[in-house]
Design an enzyme around this catalytic site. Structure first.
Site, PDB file in Angstrom:
ATOM      1  N   THR A 127      42.255 144.159 -10.455  1.00 42.78           N
ATOM      2  CA  THR A 127      43.508 144.840 -10.148  1.00 42.78           C
ATOM      3  C   THR A 127      43.339 146.358 -10.192  1.00 42.78           C
ATOM      4  O   THR A 127      42.518 146.861 -10.980  1.00 42.78           O
ATOM      5  CB  THR A 127      44.587 144.421 -11.172  1.00 42.78           C
ATOM      6  OG1 THR A 127      45.719 145.278 -11.040  1.00 42.78           O
ATOM      7  CG2 THR A 127      44.095 144.515 -12.608  1.00 42.78           C
ATOM      8  N   ASP A 128      44.134 147.053  -9.415  1.00 45.51           N
ATOM      9  CA  ASP A 128      44.081 148.526  -9.479  1.00 45.51           C
ATOM     10  C   ASP A 128      44.654 149.035 -10.802  1.00 45.51           C
ATOM     11  O   ASP A 128      44.527 150.217 -11.126  1.00 45.51           O
ATOM     12  CB  ASP A 128      44.812 149.157  -8.281  1.00 45.51           C
ATOM     13  CG  ASP A 128      46.310 148.857  -8.234  1.00 45.51           C
ATOM     14  OD1 ASP A 128      46.807 148.086  -9.085  1.00 45.51           O
ATOM     15  OD2 ASP A 128      46.991 149.408  -7.335  1.00 45.51           O
ATOM     16  N   GLU A 129      45.279 148.140 -11.588  1.00 44.98           N
ATOM     17  CA  GLU A 129      45.854 148.576 -12.870  1.00 44.98           C
ATOM     18  C   GLU A 129      44.781 148.920 -13.894  1.00 44.98           C
ATOM     19  O   GLU A 129      45.080 149.523 -14.925  1.00 44.98           O
ATOM     20  CB  GLU A 129      46.797 147.501 -13.427  1.00 44.98           C
ATOM     21  CG  GLU A 129      47.953 147.251 -12.502  1.00 44.98           C
ATOM     22  CD  GLU A 129      49.127 146.556 -13.158  1.00 44.98           C
ATOM     23  OE1 GLU A 129      49.152 146.436 -14.387  1.00 44.98           O
ATOM     24  OE2 GLU A 129      50.029 146.143 -12.411  1.00 44.98           O
ATOM     25  N   TYR A 151      47.863 143.309 -20.199  1.00 45.59           N
ATOM     26  CA  TYR A 151      47.383 142.664 -18.969  1.00 45.59           C
ATOM     27  C   TYR A 151      46.207 143.427 -18.374  1.00 45.59           C
ATOM     28  O   TYR A 151      45.129 142.868 -18.132  1.00 45.59           O
ATOM     29  CB  TYR A 151      48.522 142.554 -17.935  1.00 45.59           C
ATOM     30  CG  TYR A 151      48.002 142.319 -16.530  1.00 45.59           C
ATOM     31  CD1 TYR A 151      47.388 141.119 -16.193  1.00 45.59           C
ATOM     32  CD2 TYR A 151      48.089 143.319 -15.552  1.00 45.59           C
ATOM     33  CE1 TYR A 151      46.875 140.915 -14.912  1.00 45.59           C
ATOM     34  CE2 TYR A 151      47.585 143.122 -14.275  1.00 45.59           C
ATOM     35  CZ  TYR A 151      46.976 141.916 -13.955  1.00 45.59           C
ATOM     36  OH  TYR A 151      46.456 141.719 -12.708  1.00 45.59           O
ATOM     37  N   LYS A 155      42.170 142.486 -17.850  1.00 44.34           N
ATOM     38  CA  LYS A 155      41.451 142.465 -16.568  1.00 44.34           C
ATOM     39  C   LYS A 155      40.253 143.417 -16.608  1.00 44.34           C
ATOM     40  O   LYS A 155      39.182 143.113 -16.077  1.00 44.34           O
ATOM     41  CB  LYS A 155      42.388 142.830 -15.411  1.00 44.34           C
ATOM     42  CG  LYS A 155      43.490 141.822 -15.144  1.00 44.34           C
ATOM     43  CD  LYS A 155      42.977 140.449 -14.746  1.00 44.34           C
ATOM     44  CE  LYS A 155      42.541 140.377 -13.297  1.00 44.34           C
ATOM     45  NZ  LYS A 155      42.213 138.956 -12.921  1.00 44.34           N
TER      46      LYS A 155
HETATM   47  O1  DAU Z   1      48.856 146.658  -9.077  1.00 43.36           O
HETATM   48  C1  DAU Z   1      48.439 145.322  -9.025  1.00 43.36           C
HETATM   49  C2  DAU Z   1      49.269 144.536  -9.984  1.00 43.36           C
HETATM   50  O2  DAU Z   1      50.576 144.471  -9.438  1.00 43.36           O
HETATM   51  C3  DAU Z   1      48.750 143.146 -10.280  1.00 43.36           C
HETATM   52  O3  DAU Z   1      47.497 143.230 -10.885  1.00 43.36           O
HETATM   53  C4  DAU Z   1      49.726 142.424 -11.215  1.00 43.36           C
HETATM   54  O4  DAU Z   1      49.285 141.108 -11.463  1.00 43.36           O
HETATM   55  C5  DAU Z   1      51.086 142.398 -10.580  1.00 43.36           C
HETATM   56  O5  DAU Z   1      52.007 141.808 -11.462  1.00 43.36           O
HETATM   57  C6  DAU Z   1      51.545 143.805 -10.212  1.00 43.36           C
HETATM   58  O6  DAU Z   1      51.855 144.568 -11.391  1.00 43.36           O
HETATM   59  P1  DAU Z   1      53.186 145.436 -11.502  1.00 43.36           P
HETATM   60  O7  DAU Z   1      53.542 145.537 -12.926  1.00 43.36           O
HETATM   61  O8  DAU Z   1      53.086 146.704 -10.732  1.00 43.36           O
HETATM   62  O9  DAU Z   1      54.188 144.454 -10.699  1.00 43.36           O
HETATM   63  P2  DAU Z   1      55.696 144.033 -10.935  1.00 43.36           P
HETATM   64  O10 DAU Z   1      56.129 143.286  -9.732  1.00 43.36           O
HETATM   65  O11 DAU Z   1      55.925 143.423 -12.263  1.00 43.36           O
HETATM   66  O12 DAU Z   1      56.431 145.456 -10.941  1.00 43.36           O
HETATM   67  C7  DAU Z   1      56.366 146.330  -9.830  1.00 43.36           C
HETATM   68  C8  DAU Z   1      57.128 147.584 -10.205  1.00 43.36           C
HETATM   69  O13 DAU Z   1      58.508 147.257 -10.314  1.00 43.36           O
HETATM   70  C9  DAU Z   1      56.724 148.148 -11.551  1.00 43.36           C
HETATM   71  O14 DAU Z   1      56.768 149.561 -11.499  1.00 43.36           O
HETATM   72  C10 DAU Z   1      57.788 147.625 -12.502  1.00 43.36           C
HETATM   73  C11 DAU Z   1      59.014 147.525 -11.617  1.00 43.36           C
HETATM   74  N1  DAU Z   1      59.949 146.437 -11.967  1.00 43.36           N
HETATM   75  C12 DAU Z   1      59.451 145.186 -12.096  1.00 43.36           C
HETATM   76  C13 DAU Z   1      60.280 144.136 -12.424  1.00 43.36           C
HETATM   77  C14 DAU Z   1      59.735 142.733 -12.590  1.00 43.36           C
HETATM   78  C15 DAU Z   1      61.307 146.709 -12.122  1.00 43.36           C
HETATM   79  O15 DAU Z   1      61.762 147.859 -11.985  1.00 43.36           O
HETATM   80  N2  DAU Z   1      62.138 145.651 -12.460  1.00 43.36           N
HETATM   81  C16 DAU Z   1      61.680 144.393 -12.628  1.00 43.36           C
HETATM   82  O16 DAU Z   1      62.486 143.486 -12.933  1.00 43.36           O
END
Ligand code: DAU
Length: 354
Positions: A127-129, A151, A155
Site C-alpha cells: 500500500t502507498d500508506e 495497518y 504492511k
Molecule cells: O492508500 C491505500 C489504502 O487505501 C489501502 O491500503 C487501505 O487498505 C484502504 O483502506 C485505503 O485506506 P484509507 O484509510 O485511505 O481508506 P478509507 O476508505 O478508510 O478512507 C479514505 C479517506 O476517507 C480517509 O482520508 C479517511 C476518510 N474517511 C473514511 C471513512 C471510512 C472519512 O472521512 N469517513 C469515513 O467514514
C-alpha cells in the site's frame, strides 16, 4: 489447452483479489488460478461466484497463517500473489492484533513455503500508506517508510520481511504499493462504498475532521492491470508504486457522490477525526509507467460505474450492513467514538447476531 502457469491468489475472495483472479482468467486462458481465502468478514464467495464454473479456477477455503495448508498449496503453484490482509485502517485502530497476525505473520508463512519449494515468484500487494503522509510532492519507491497506523505499520513490516527473504534466500519477489482503490464489490466500510450506500438510503455520510485530507483514487480494474504488469515484467527485488494520479480531497469525493446521485450536500456530517489520520497520500508512478502501464479509467467514469453497481446490487450490501458484526463496528466507531447520534444510523436494519 495446456496450462502454462499456476497462480495462487491469496485473499482472492476479497475486493481487489477477486477482481484480479477474474482478470487473470480472462486475460490468460492458459493459466490455472487458485483462490485461497479465509472468508473472514470482508471476503465472500459471492465475489467469485461467477468463476466457480471455470475449469481453470479452483477455490480453497483456508487461512494464510496455516503453514500446512500453505505449503501444500504453494508447492503446486508457480506464482503467489498475496492479497490476504486485514485492510481497514479504522479497524486497525480498534484491534491491531489481527493485522499483525494476518498481514505480517501470514506473509511470513507464505514466504517460508516459497523458500521451501523454490522457483516461485512472490508478489506482495502492499500500500502507498507505508510512506506515511506525503504532505507535498510525490513519494517515489526510494522514499523512507514512515507508516503511522497499525495497518500501515503491519504492511510495512510485511514488506521488510519480503525483502529480507529476497536478500537472504534469493527468493524472486516483487512488491506493489497501491493507492486508494474503488469499484464494485468493495466492502461498505471504506469511504466510497460507505458513502454511496449511505447516500442511496438517505443516511449521513460521516466525514472525518474537516474533510480536506487527500487521497489518490484508482479504479479497481486499473489496479489489477498494474499488478499484472508487475507480476509479468517486474524486476526481481523491486518495488512499484501504483496510482492513477486522481488526487482529491475527501469532501470533494463526498460531494461528487451526492451530485451523481442527485442527493443533497446536507447529508455530509462531520464526525470526530480518525486518530493519526494521514493528511495526504501521493505516489510517483513513473517506474510502473515506464513498463507501459497506464490507467484507463477517469475518476468520474469509474465512480459512475461504481455507483451503478451499488444501485443494482442492493441485496449484496444490504445483507452486509444488516449483519451484527458490521453494526457492532459502526456503533463502536461512528457513534461511541465518532459522535454521530444514534438516530443518524450509518447502516440499515436492526442489530442481528451473525
Ligand atoms: O492508500 C491505500 C489504502 O487505501 C489501502 O491500503 C487501505 O487498505 C484502504 O483502506 C485505503 O485506506 P484509507 O484509510 O485511505 O481508506 P478509507 O476508505 O478508510 O478512507 C479514505 C479517506 O476517507 C480517509 O482520508 C479517511 C476518510 N474517511 C473514511 C471513512 C471510512 C472519512 O472521512 N469517513 C469515513 O467514514
Amino acid at each position: 489447452m495446456a496450462l502454462t502457469r499456476r497462480v495462487l491468489v491469496t485473499g482472492g475472495a476479497g475486493f481487489i483479489g477477486s477482481h484480479f483472479a477474474r482478470h487473470l482468467l480472462s486475460s490468460y486462458p492458459d493459466y490455472r488460478v487458485t483462490v485461497l481465502d479465509a472468508l473472514t468478514y470482508a471476503g465472500s464467495l459471492s465475489n467469485i461466484a461467477d468463476l466457480m464454473e471455470n475449469p481453470n479456477f479452483a477455490f480453497y477455503h483456508g487461512d494464510v497463517r496455516d503453514a500446512v495448508v500453505m505449503r501444500n498449496l504453494v508447492r503446486n503453484h508457480d506464482w503467489v500473489v498475496n492479497f490476504a490482509a486485514e485492510t481497514h485502517v479504522d479497524r486497525s485502530i480498534l484491534n491491531p492484533g489481527s493485522f499483525l497476525q494476518t498481514d505480517v505473520y501470514g506473509a511470513y508463512v507464505l514466504l517460508e513455503a516459497c523458500r521451501e519449494y523454490g522457483g516461485k515468484r512472490f508478489l506482495q500487494v502492499s500500500t502507498d500508506e507505508v510512506y506515511g503522509e506525503v504532505l507535498e510532492g510525490f513519494a517515489d519507491e526510494n522514499a523512507p517508510l514512515r507508516p503511522r497506523s497499525p495497518y500501515s505499520a503491519s504492511k510495512a513490516s510485511a514488506e521488510l520481511l519480503v525483502m529480507a527473504y529476497h536478500q537472504t534466500y534469493g527468493l524472486d519477489v516483487v512488491i506493489t504499493r497501491g493507492s486508494n482503490t474503488y469499484g464494485p464489490n468493495q466492502y461498505p466500510e471504506k469511504m466510497i462504498p460507505l458513502f454511496v450506500t449511505n447516500a442511496l438510503e438517505d443516511r449521513p455520510l460521516p466525514l472525518y475532521g474537516d474533510g480536506t485530507q487527500v487521497r489518490d483514487w484508482i479504479y479497481v480494474l486499473d489496479h489489477c492491470t498494474a499488478i499484472d504488469t508487475v507480476l509479468h515484467h517486474g524486476a526481481t527485488g523491486m518495488v512499484y508504486n501504483v496510482g492513477a494520479g486522481n488526487l482529491l480531497k475527501n469532501r470533494a469525493v463526498a460531494e461528487k457522490i451526492l451530485e451523481l446521485l442527485g442527493k443533497p450536500a446536507s447529508l455530509i456530517q462531520s464526525v470526530t477525526d480518525r486518530p493519526g489520520h494521514d493528511r495526504r497520500y501521493a505516489v510517483d508512478t513513473s517506474r510502473l509507467r515506464a513498463m507501459g502501464w497506464e490507467p484507463r479509467w477517469a475518476f468520474e467514469t469509474g465512480l459512475k460505474q461504481t455507483i451503478d453497481w451499488y444501485r443494482s446490487h442492493r441485496q449484496w450490501w444490504q445483507e452486509i450492513k444488516g449483519k451484527g458484526e458490521y453494526q457492532q463496528f459502526t456503533r463502536q466507531w461512528y457513534h461511541e467514538r465518532g459522535g454521530l447520534a444514534p438516530s443518524q444510523e450509518v447502516h440499515s436494519g436492526a442489530v442481528k447476531e451473525d
